[in-house]
Structure formats: C-alpha cells, structure tokens
Design a protein around this motif. Structure first.
Motif, short mmCIF file in Angstrom:
data_model
loop_
_atom_site.label_atom_id
_atom_site.label_comp_id
_atom_site.label_asym_id
_atom_site.label_seq_id
_atom_site.Cartn_x
_atom_site.Cartn_y
_atom_site.Cartn_z
N UNK A 1 15.14 4.44 10.07
CA UNK A 1 14.77 4.49 8.64
C UNK A 1 13.91 3.26 8.29
N UNK A 2 12.79 3.51 7.61
CA UNK A 2 11.88 2.41 7.31
C UNK A 2 12.38 1.58 6.13
N UNK A 3 12.04 0.28 6.19
CA UNK A 3 12.37 -0.62 5.07
C UNK A 3 11.22 -0.64 4.07
N UNK A 4 10.11 0.00 4.42
CA UNK A 4 8.92 -0.12 3.57
C UNK A 4 8.93 0.95 2.48
N UNK A 5 8.80 0.49 1.22
CA UNK A 5 8.68 1.43 0.11
C UNK A 5 7.19 1.71 -0.10
N UNK A 6 6.72 2.83 0.43
CA UNK A 6 5.28 3.10 0.40
C UNK A 6 4.73 3.19 -1.02
N UNK A 7 5.57 3.65 -1.95
CA UNK A 7 5.09 3.78 -3.34
C UNK A 7 4.67 2.42 -3.91
N UNK A 8 5.30 1.35 -3.40
CA UNK A 8 4.98 0.02 -3.90
C UNK A 8 3.56 -0.40 -3.53
N UNK A 9 2.96 0.32 -2.58
CA UNK A 9 1.60 -0.01 -2.14
C UNK A 9 0.54 0.88 -2.78
N UNK A 10 0.98 1.69 -3.74
CA UNK A 10 0.00 2.53 -4.45
C UNK A 10 -0.11 2.03 -5.88
N UNK A 11 -1.32 1.64 -6.26
CA UNK A 11 -1.56 1.00 -7.55
C UNK A 11 -2.07 2.04 -8.54
N UNK A 12 -1.47 2.06 -9.73
CA UNK A 12 -1.91 3.00 -10.77
C UNK A 12 -2.98 2.35 -11.65
N UNK A 13 -4.11 3.01 -11.77
CA UNK A 13 -5.20 2.50 -12.62
C UNK A 13 -5.43 3.53 -13.74
N UNK A 14 -5.03 3.20 -14.98
CA UNK A 14 -5.24 4.16 -16.07
C UNK A 14 -6.71 4.31 -16.42
N UNK A 15 -7.07 5.51 -16.83
CA UNK A 15 -8.41 5.80 -17.37
C UNK A 15 -9.53 5.54 -16.37
N UNK A 16 -9.28 5.80 -15.10
CA UNK A 16 -10.34 5.72 -14.09
C UNK A 16 -10.39 7.05 -13.34
N UNK B 1 -4.42 4.45 -6.69
CA UNK B 1 -5.28 3.66 -5.80
C UNK B 1 -4.52 3.31 -4.52
N UNK B 2 -5.01 3.86 -3.39
CA UNK B 2 -4.32 3.64 -2.11
C UNK B 2 -4.82 2.41 -1.36
N UNK B 3 -5.77 1.66 -1.94
CA UNK B 3 -6.34 0.54 -1.17
C UNK B 3 -5.32 -0.55 -0.84
N UNK B 4 -4.30 -0.82 -1.69
CA UNK B 4 -3.29 -1.81 -1.26
C UNK B 4 -2.54 -1.36 -0.01
N UNK C 1 -3.76 0.63 2.37
CA UNK C 1 -4.68 0.52 3.51
C UNK C 1 -4.85 -0.92 3.96
N UNK C 2 -4.71 -1.85 3.01
CA UNK C 2 -4.90 -3.27 3.33
C UNK C 2 -3.71 -3.86 4.09
N UNK C 3 -2.59 -3.13 4.11
CA UNK C 3 -1.38 -3.65 4.77
C UNK C 3 -1.10 -2.82 6.03
N UNK C 4 -1.28 -3.40 7.22
CA UNK C 4 -1.15 -2.60 8.44
C UNK C 4 0.25 -2.00 8.63
N UNK C 5 1.28 -2.69 8.14
CA UNK C 5 2.64 -2.14 8.29
C UNK C 5 2.81 -0.90 7.41
N UNK C 6 2.33 -0.99 6.17
CA UNK C 6 2.46 0.14 5.25
C UNK C 6 1.58 1.31 5.72
N UNK C 7 0.37 1.00 6.16
CA UNK C 7 -0.55 2.04 6.63
C UNK C 7 0.04 2.76 7.85
N UNK C 8 0.55 1.95 8.78
CA UNK C 8 1.15 2.53 9.98
C UNK C 8 2.36 3.39 9.63
N UNK C 9 3.16 2.90 8.69
CA UNK C 9 4.35 3.65 8.28
C UNK C 9 3.95 4.99 7.64
N UNK C 10 2.87 4.98 6.85
CA UNK C 10 2.40 6.22 6.22
C UNK C 10 2.02 7.24 7.30
#
Ligand SMILES: O=P(O)(O)OC[C@H]1O[C@H](OP(=O)(O)OP(=O)(O)O)[C@H](O)[C@@H]1O
Ligand SMILES: Nc1ncnc2[nH]cnc12
Length: 149
Positions: free
Chosen positions: A1-16, A25-28, A30-39
């Motif tokens: 079981x992963x310790x990584x909360x993937x939702x924490x790496x997705x940033x919400x940008x209103x009105x874009x 926004x998935x760029x956070x 993608x910027x984290x190799x552990x989170x990206x690998x876990x996804x």
C-alpha cells in the motif's frame, strides 16, 4: 500500500482557461518522480491479469501517462493526435470539450482487428475525448470480408 496521497499533487486552478472551469493541474505530480511513478504503478495495477495489446491515448497530456504505462505493460502505444499531425492515412472524429471543440485523428492501421486496447488519459471531464478515442478505435476495425460458401 502506497504512502503517497496522489490527490495532494493535483492543484486546482479556478477559472482556467475560462470563467467557471476548475482546472485540475497535474504538473505538481509530474514534477515529483515518486508521485509520478506511483500514478503509473496504480494504473498498471488496474490492468493486472488483463491481456492488453495496445494503449491508445490522445495528445498531449494523455501521452505523458500512456507512454510509461505501455513500457511497463510491455505493449504498443498508439497516438491519437490533433489534425494534420499524423503522416499516414487517418480516421478523424470531431467532438465537444468542456471548453471548446476539437478533432482527433488516428492512423488507419494504428489498431489491428482483434487487438485488446486500453484507453489512457490524464483526466476525464465531459468524457468527450475518451469517447472520441473509442470511436476512432472502433473505426480502425476494418469490416469483415464477406463470407461465401
Ligand atoms: O473529458 P474531456 O471533457 O474530453 O476532457 C478531458 C481531456 O481534456 C484535456 O485535454 P485537452 O484537449 O485540453 O488537450 P491537452 O492534453 O493537449 O492539454 C485532458 O488531457 C483530457 O484529454
Ligand atoms: N477541468 C479540467 N482540468 C484540467 N484539464 C481539463 N480538460 C478538460 N477539462 C479539464
């Protein structure tokens, strides 16, 4: 079981890119190799025990997840692209998006009849892109030759 909360790496940008759209926004991630690998690992876990011959994904963000997943699952990657980008003969499908409309294309020989295909994308909003990809794959199956006896 992963310790990584993937939702924490997705940033919400209103009105874009337009008022009223909440952009995920998935760029956070993608910027984290552990989170990206876990996804990618979690996507691969969904495919365990399934025979997958090819992954179909639409540019651009779909490619980011589809390519590493295809390598991990040891299957082919079939790109679906915006018009005029694929060099060989294509099928095209026009569809509506959350903030506009678009056309997508696939090579006519991208998917072979009888192949088990997995569709991959970064996110579903209206589902229009996924539906367009499904329609393109269905059109890639050439009709069966007429039977004679
Ligand atoms: O469920 P839907 O309403 O179809 O929305 C989801 C699609 O929208 C985004 O792609 P977009 O067309 O914005 O292109 P991009 O990947 O090039 O940013 C996203 O990457 C999905 O493919
Ligand atoms: N709300 C959204 N966030 C990020 N990408 C999108 N593509 C379509 N709708 C989107």
């Amino acid at each position: 079981m992963s310790e990584i909360d993937l939702k924490a790496y997705i940033r919400d940008i209103p009105d874009f890119p337009k008022p009223g759209i909440l952009f995920r926004d998935i760029t956070p991630l993608l910027a984290n190799p552990h989170a990206f690998n876990e996804a990618i690992d979690q996507m691969a876990a969904h495919c365990e025990g399934k025979k997958i011959d090819a992954i179909v994904a639409a540019e651009a963000r779909g490619f980011i997840f589809a390519a590493p997943l295809a390598l991990k699952l040891n299957c082919g990657f079939v790109p679906v692209r915006k018009p005029g980008k694929l060099p060989f003969d294509t099928h095209a499908f026009h569809y509506e998006l959350e903030y506009g409309s678009d056309t997508l294309e696939i090579h006519i020989d991208g998917v072979q009849p009888g192949q088990n295909v997995l569709m991959v994308d970064d996110l579903l909003a209206t589902g229009g892109t996924m539906k367009a990809c499904c329609n393109l794959v269905k059109r890639s199956e050439p009709p069966l030759p007429a039977a004679v006896s």
